[in-house]
Design a protein around this motif. Structure first.
Motif, PDB file in Angstrom:
ATOM      1  N   ALA A 152     -30.592  10.990 -24.591  1.00  0.00           N
ATOM      2  CA  ALA A 152     -29.361  10.944 -24.309  1.00  0.00           C
ATOM      3  C   ALA A 152     -28.698  11.242 -22.873  1.00  0.00           C
ATOM      4  O   ALA A 152     -27.786  10.385 -22.427  1.00  0.00           O
ATOM      5  CB  ALA A 152     -28.459  12.099 -25.016  1.00  0.00           C
ATOM      6  N   TYR A 153     -29.651  11.728 -22.167  1.00  0.00           N
ATOM      7  CA  TYR A 153     -29.458  12.031 -20.674  1.00  0.00           C
ATOM      8  C   TYR A 153     -29.744  10.785 -20.167  1.00  0.00           C
ATOM      9  O   TYR A 153     -29.006  10.442 -19.091  1.00  0.00           O
ATOM     10  CB  TYR A 153     -29.937  13.367 -20.299  1.00  0.00           C
ATOM     11  CG  TYR A 153     -29.640  13.717 -18.777  1.00  0.00           C
ATOM     12  CD1 TYR A 153     -28.554  14.791 -18.868  1.00  0.00           C
ATOM     13  CD2 TYR A 153     -30.139  13.353 -17.859  1.00  0.00           C
ATOM     14  CE1 TYR A 153     -28.073  15.111 -17.671  1.00  0.00           C
ATOM     15  CE2 TYR A 153     -29.649  13.881 -16.576  1.00  0.00           C
ATOM     16  CZ  TYR A 153     -28.657  14.635 -16.297  1.00  0.00           C
ATOM     17  OH  TYR A 153     -27.827  15.077 -15.473  1.00  0.00           O
TER      18      TYR A 153
ATOM     19  N   THR B  27     -26.847   8.196 -20.471  1.00  0.00           N
ATOM     20  CA  THR B  27     -25.720   8.551 -19.748  1.00  0.00           C
ATOM     21  C   THR B  27     -25.842   8.559 -18.615  1.00  0.00           C
ATOM     22  O   THR B  27     -24.783   8.305 -17.711  1.00  0.00           O
ATOM     23  CB  THR B  27     -25.059   9.777 -20.123  1.00  0.00           C
ATOM     24  OG1 THR B  27     -26.326  10.925 -20.181  1.00  0.00           O
ATOM     25  CG2 THR B  27     -24.748   9.727 -21.793  1.00  0.00           C
TER      26      THR B  27
ATOM     27  N   ALA C 232     -25.582   4.950 -17.389  1.00  0.00           N
ATOM     28  CA  ALA C 232     -24.261   4.409 -17.826  1.00  0.00           C
ATOM     29  C   ALA C 232     -23.339   4.776 -16.771  1.00  0.00           C
ATOM     30  O   ALA C 232     -22.648   3.907 -15.998  1.00  0.00           O
ATOM     31  CB  ALA C 232     -23.640   4.575 -18.873  1.00  0.00           C
ATOM     32  N   ASP C 233     -23.507   6.010 -16.130  1.00  0.00           N
ATOM     33  CA  ASP C 233     -22.767   6.489 -15.194  1.00  0.00           C
ATOM     34  C   ASP C 233     -22.952   5.840 -13.719  1.00  0.00           C
ATOM     35  O   ASP C 233     -22.097   5.683 -13.124  1.00  0.00           O
ATOM     36  CB  ASP C 233     -22.877   8.132 -14.990  1.00  0.00           C
ATOM     37  CG  ASP C 233     -21.925   8.725 -14.212  1.00  0.00           C
ATOM     38  OD1 ASP C 233     -20.654   8.487 -14.523  1.00  0.00           O
ATOM     39  OD2 ASP C 233     -22.310   9.671 -13.313  1.00  0.00           O
TER      40      ASP C 233
ATOM     41  N   TYR D 190     -18.945   7.551 -16.571  1.00  0.00           N
ATOM     42  CA  TYR D 190     -19.232   8.090 -17.759  1.00  0.00           C
ATOM     43  C   TYR D 190     -19.775   9.630 -17.412  1.00  0.00           C
ATOM     44  O   TYR D 190     -20.783  10.155 -17.962  1.00  0.00           O
ATOM     45  CB  TYR D 190     -20.501   7.383 -18.331  1.00  0.00           C
ATOM     46  CG  TYR D 190     -20.185   6.017 -18.920  1.00  0.00           C
ATOM     47  CD1 TYR D 190     -19.516   5.971 -20.394  1.00  0.00           C
ATOM     48  CD2 TYR D 190     -19.983   5.029 -18.159  1.00  0.00           C
ATOM     49  CE1 TYR D 190     -18.863   4.819 -20.869  1.00  0.00           C
ATOM     50  CE2 TYR D 190     -19.446   3.674 -18.881  1.00  0.00           C
ATOM     51  CZ  TYR D 190     -19.075   3.721 -20.315  1.00  0.00           C
ATOM     52  OH  TYR D 190     -18.733   2.644 -20.695  1.00  0.00           O
TER      53      TYR D 190
ATOM     54  N   ALA E  36     -19.346  11.538 -20.468  1.00  0.00           N
ATOM     55  CA  ALA E  36     -20.737  11.340 -21.512  1.00  0.00           C
ATOM     56  C   ALA E  36     -21.844  12.164 -20.995  1.00  0.00           C
ATOM     57  O   ALA E  36     -22.735  12.852 -22.112  1.00  0.00           O
ATOM     58  CB  ALA E  36     -20.960  10.079 -21.665  1.00  0.00           C
ATOM     59  N   LYS E  37     -22.241  12.211 -19.934  1.00  0.00           N
ATOM     60  CA  LYS E  37     -23.222  12.906 -19.185  1.00  0.00           C
ATOM     61  C   LYS E  37     -23.345  14.387 -19.393  1.00  0.00           C
ATOM     62  O   LYS E  37     -24.233  15.148 -19.877  1.00  0.00           O
ATOM     63  CB  LYS E  37     -23.407  12.739 -17.699  1.00  0.00           C
ATOM     64  CG  LYS E  37     -25.013  12.772 -17.276  1.00  0.00           C
ATOM     65  CD  LYS E  37     -25.012  12.568 -15.833  1.00  0.00           C
ATOM     66  CE  LYS E  37     -23.976  12.118 -15.018  1.00  0.00           C
ATOM     67  NZ  LYS E  37     -24.363  11.699 -13.460  1.00  0.00           N
TER      68      LYS E  37
ATOM     69  N   ALA F  57     -23.940  14.715 -22.923  1.00  0.00           N
ATOM     70  CA  ALA F  57     -25.422  14.858 -23.105  1.00  0.00           C
ATOM     71  C   ALA F  57     -26.329  15.955 -22.711  1.00  0.00           C
ATOM     72  O   ALA F  57     -26.985  16.514 -23.439  1.00  0.00           O
ATOM     73  CB  ALA F  57     -25.932  13.723 -22.292  1.00  0.00           C
TER      74      ALA F  57
ATOM     75  N   LEU G 258     -24.951  10.678 -29.044  1.00  0.00           N
ATOM     76  CA  LEU G 258     -23.568  10.333 -28.442  1.00  0.00           C
ATOM     77  C   LEU G 258     -22.597   9.585 -29.160  1.00  0.00           C
ATOM     78  O   LEU G 258     -21.321  10.007 -29.090  1.00  0.00           O
ATOM     79  CB  LEU G 258     -23.727   9.602 -27.097  1.00  0.00           C
ATOM     80  CG  LEU G 258     -24.904  10.437 -26.123  1.00  0.00           C
ATOM     81  CD1 LEU G 258     -25.253   9.328 -25.087  1.00  0.00           C
ATOM     82  CD2 LEU G 258     -24.162  11.524 -25.620  1.00  0.00           C
TER      83      LEU G 258
ATOM     84  N   GLU H 167     -15.581  14.990 -24.306  1.00  0.00           N
ATOM     85  CA  GLU H 167     -16.065  15.371 -22.785  1.00  0.00           C
ATOM     86  C   GLU H 167     -16.071  16.937 -23.021  1.00  0.00           C
ATOM     87  O   GLU H 167     -15.162  17.501 -23.834  1.00  0.00           O
ATOM     88  CB  GLU H 167     -14.878  15.094 -21.652  1.00  0.00           C
ATOM     89  CG  GLU H 167     -15.510  15.677 -20.349  1.00  0.00           C
ATOM     90  CD  GLU H 167     -14.519  15.074 -19.315  1.00  0.00           C
ATOM     91  OE1 GLU H 167     -14.786  15.833 -18.201  1.00  0.00           O
ATOM     92  OE2 GLU H 167     -13.777  13.958 -19.372  1.00  0.00           O
TER      93      GLU H 167
END
Length: 193
Positions: free
Chosen positions: A20-21, A24, A27-28, A35, A38-39, A42, A181, A191
């Motif tokens: 997940a980390y 994200t 993606a960020d 994102y 999202a991080k 995660a 996620l 968030e």
């Protein structure tokens, strides 16, 4: 080599957290910072998952109270030592990052007194968050590939006959990371603030 259910749960939880980390972070990074929330999710989901996974490993040990020996010193030649320290460092960094990110929220900024002083101190660490974020990403990559590397170096012919086992563990971790996620988004956790 025989693994009981606590080890299987640990492998799944550690992969979920690191995956997940990993997802994200990328993606960020490639979206120009779209994102960040999202991080945070995660990290907020990953740290408890890793802690629960470690508890599963402790349950599987014959003598769980001897696990502290793994933290007395780091031994590069010991797969258990490397894995333990990867888990510990990633969980520590993800927690620190989450607290720094939280200090920048509106809720944290409204705090006064002793907590307000702590929040203002944490806000001063915000420029350091980018460096810590990169380190946590590198540790997440190592975390999700670690088990595959460990198993491919093992002696059973089924596992040691392929060099792609680490890639399989990375793909599995990424898939479970994306799944958690998506589940968090479906239940309304977009968030953590």
């Amino acid at each position: 080599m025989s693994w009981e259910w606590p080890v299987v749960i640990y492998l799944w939880l550690a992969g979920l957290a690191g995956g997940a980390y990993f997802v994200t972070f990328l993606a960020d990074l490639f979206s120009g910072g779209q994102y960040q929330g999202a991080k945070r999710v995660a990290a907020a989901l990953g740290v408890p998952a890793v802690i629960l996974g470690v508890l599963m490993l402790l349950m599987d040990l014959g003598h769980p109270f001897r696990a502290w020996h793994l933290f007395v010193r780091f031994r590069l030649g010991s797969p258990m030592s490397v894995g333990t320290w990867l888990l510990f460092l990633w969980a520590l960094l993800a927690t620190v990052l989450f607290v720094i990110w939280w200090s920048d929220t509106a809720t944290a900024r409204r705090m006064s007194g002793g907590l307000g002083k702590v929040v203002r101190f944490l806000q001063k660490l915000n420029p350091l968050a980018r460096v810590l974020d990169w380190i946590a990403f590198i540790l997440a990559v190592l975390l999700i590939a670690y088990t595959g590397v460990l198993l491919s170096a093992a002696s059973p012919p089924l596992w040691s006959s392929t060099f792609l086992l680490p890639a399989l563990f990375v793909a599995s971790a990424v898939a479970t990371g994306i799944a958690i996620l998506n589940l968090a988004g479906a239940v309304g956790i977009s968030e953590v603030s």
